[in-house]
Scaffold this active site. Structure first.
Site, PDB file in Angstrom:
ATOM      1  N   GLY A  69      13.223-112.659  57.496  1.00 25.96           N
ATOM      2  CA  GLY A  69      14.333-111.856  56.982  1.00 25.96           C
ATOM      3  C   GLY A  69      14.734-110.703  57.658  1.00 25.96           C
ATOM      4  CG  LEU A  92      18.073-113.225  58.303  1.00 28.77           C
ATOM      5  CD1 LEU A  92      19.037-114.331  57.594  1.00 28.77           C
ATOM      6  CD2 LEU A  92      16.834-113.842  59.158  1.00 28.77           C
ATOM      7  CG  HIS A 119      16.928-114.090  62.737  1.00 29.80           C
ATOM      8  ND1 HIS A 119      17.033-112.621  62.376  1.00 29.80           N
ATOM      9  CD2 HIS A 119      15.748-114.492  62.696  1.00 29.80           C
ATOM     10  CE1 HIS A 119      15.592-112.280  62.427  1.00 29.80           C
ATOM     11  NE2 HIS A 119      14.946-113.270  62.357  1.00 29.80           N
ATOM     12  CD  GLU A 174      13.369-119.370  75.985  1.00 27.67           C
ATOM     13  OE1 GLU A 174      14.030-118.530  76.769  1.00 27.67           O
ATOM     14  OE2 GLU A 174      13.321-120.644  76.422  1.00 27.67           O
ATOM     15  CE  LYS A 175      11.420-109.302  70.313  1.00 27.15           C
ATOM     16  NZ  LYS A 175      10.605-109.338  69.125  1.00 27.15           N
ATOM     17  CD  GLN A 235       6.587-116.706  65.916  1.00 26.32           C
ATOM     18  OE1 GLN A 235       5.829-116.153  65.209  1.00 26.32           O
ATOM     19  NE2 GLN A 235       7.812-116.804  65.930  1.00 26.32           N
TER      20      GLN A 235
HETATM   21  O1  PAF Z   1       9.197-115.143  63.937  1.00 33.22           O
HETATM   22  C1  PAF Z   1       8.884-114.946  62.741  1.00 33.22           C
HETATM   23  O2  PAF Z   1       9.825-114.459  61.979  1.00 33.22           O
HETATM   24  C2  PAF Z   1       7.653-115.359  62.011  1.00 33.22           C
HETATM   25  O3  PAF Z   1       6.338-115.182  62.688  1.00 33.22           O
HETATM   26  C3  PAF Z   1       7.629-116.707  61.242  1.00 33.22           C
HETATM   27  C4  PAF Z   1       7.830-117.824  62.576  1.00 33.22           C
HETATM   28  C5  PAF Z   1       8.864-116.894  60.557  1.00 33.22           C
HETATM   29  C6  PAF Z   1       6.413-117.042  60.512  1.00 33.22           C
HETATM   30  O4  PAF Z   1       6.224-116.159  59.439  1.00 33.22           O
END
Ligand code: PAF
Length: 297
Positions: free
Chosen positions: A33, A35, A39, A150-151, A155
């Site tokens: 969220g 956003l 996003h 990619e930021k 992850q």
């Molecule tokens: O990148 C994010 O916002 C979070 O790490 C994710 C992938 C939604 C997991 O909670």
């Protein structure tokens, strides 16, 4: 089309199973969220490539250490719904904590060495929390194309590894970082910056560009590239360096000498805000293999 908010796992599954039964492709943008345009770019990519776009909003407690910003994490559900609708999202999945974690969580997903360095070193429990919630979200959403920025480069690597290792029927799509005009990577956590810290924050991107320039000038010693980046952050009184590193983009190990497709990553604190950013580069590899922001020597 107005966005439809869904709060239960059962309803989301019913809707997405029906879509797939009608041969519609599902696009998924997982978020926490608050956003922003970063996003929005993921949502637009999903809208362009799939038929039903679902965005989740869930501030996942598992990926915050006890001393981190879970309670302070910025929230704006009304603004998020408006941004999602403007960018073509069909379904907004906003589960409660109880819906996602009705009891004590006994299961945790750990991804191994790709999760260990960099963010994993600074935030030792973070990627187990991310991998666990993303596994759960993928199990809820089902087969789909899932879009990640990619930021959060590490992850993205963790999620790709996990999907491959566990044969999860999800196609992971990485999308370029969206930046402010002065180079600051967009992030919900930028909301924590004071005006002075905000003015100083583009130094993170400048440091990364300096590292790329060192590689372009022929540097193949990772220590030299690290030092070039760290010098810029250290010279900014409002910034405190966490790490500046150059790694192999696929394994996140440090090649010495530098070779192939690389990623330069910086994490720095500006008061309450901890900012992370990265760019691509390459040595002796094709320019396309690095990111659009990268370079090739
Ligand atoms: O990148 C994010 O916002 C979070 O790490 C994710 C992938 C939604 C997991 O909670």
């Amino acid at each position: 089309m107005p966005v439809t908010t869904v709060t239960t796992i059962a309803e989301l599954r019913d809707r997405l199973d029906a879509a797939r039964a009608a041969e519609q492709r599902v696009g998924f943008v997982p978020t926490m969220g608050f956003l922003h345009e970063g996003h929005a770019s993921l949502m637009r990519a999903a809208r362009a490539e799939t038929d039903v776009v679902v965005t989740s909003i869930f501030v996942n407690p598992l990926q915050f250490a006890p001393h981190e910003d879970l309670d302070a994490y910025p929230r704006d559900l009304a603004g998020d719904a408006a941004l999602a609708e403007d960018n073509g999202v069909d379904l907004l999945f906003v589960p409660s904590g109880g819906e996602m974690y009705p009891g004590r969580m006994r299961t945790s997903v750990s991804v191994g060495e790709v999760a260990a360095p960099l963010e994993g070193h600074s935030r030792p429990t973070h990627f187990d929390g991310v991998a666990t919630v993303v596994t759960k979200l993928f199990a809820i959403v089902g087969p789909c194309r899932a879009y990640f920025g990619e930021k959060d480069f590490q992850q993205l690597a963790v999620v790709r590894t996990m999907v491959r290792d566990l044969s999860i029927p999800v196609e992971v799509v990485g999308c370029p970082t969206v930046r402010e005009a002065d180079g600051l990577a967009m992030s919900s956590r930028n909301a924590y910056l004071t005006p002075e810290q905000r003015a100083a924050s583009p130094v993170v991107h400048r440091a990364l560009r300096t590292g790329v320039a060192a590689i372009e000038a022929g540097a193949t010693d990772p220590a030299e590239v690290r030092a070039a980046m760290a010098a810029l952050i250290d010279a900014e009184p409002l910034a405190e360096l966490d790490y500046a590193e150059v790694v192999d983009a696929a394994t996140l190990a440090v090649p010495d000498p530098l070779e192939g497709t690389l990623r330069l990553l910086v994490a720095a604190r500006f008061g309450a805000a901890r900012l992370i950013d990265n760019v691509g580069a390459s040595v002796g590899a094709t320019a396309e293999a690095a990111s659009t922001e990268g370079s090739s020597t």
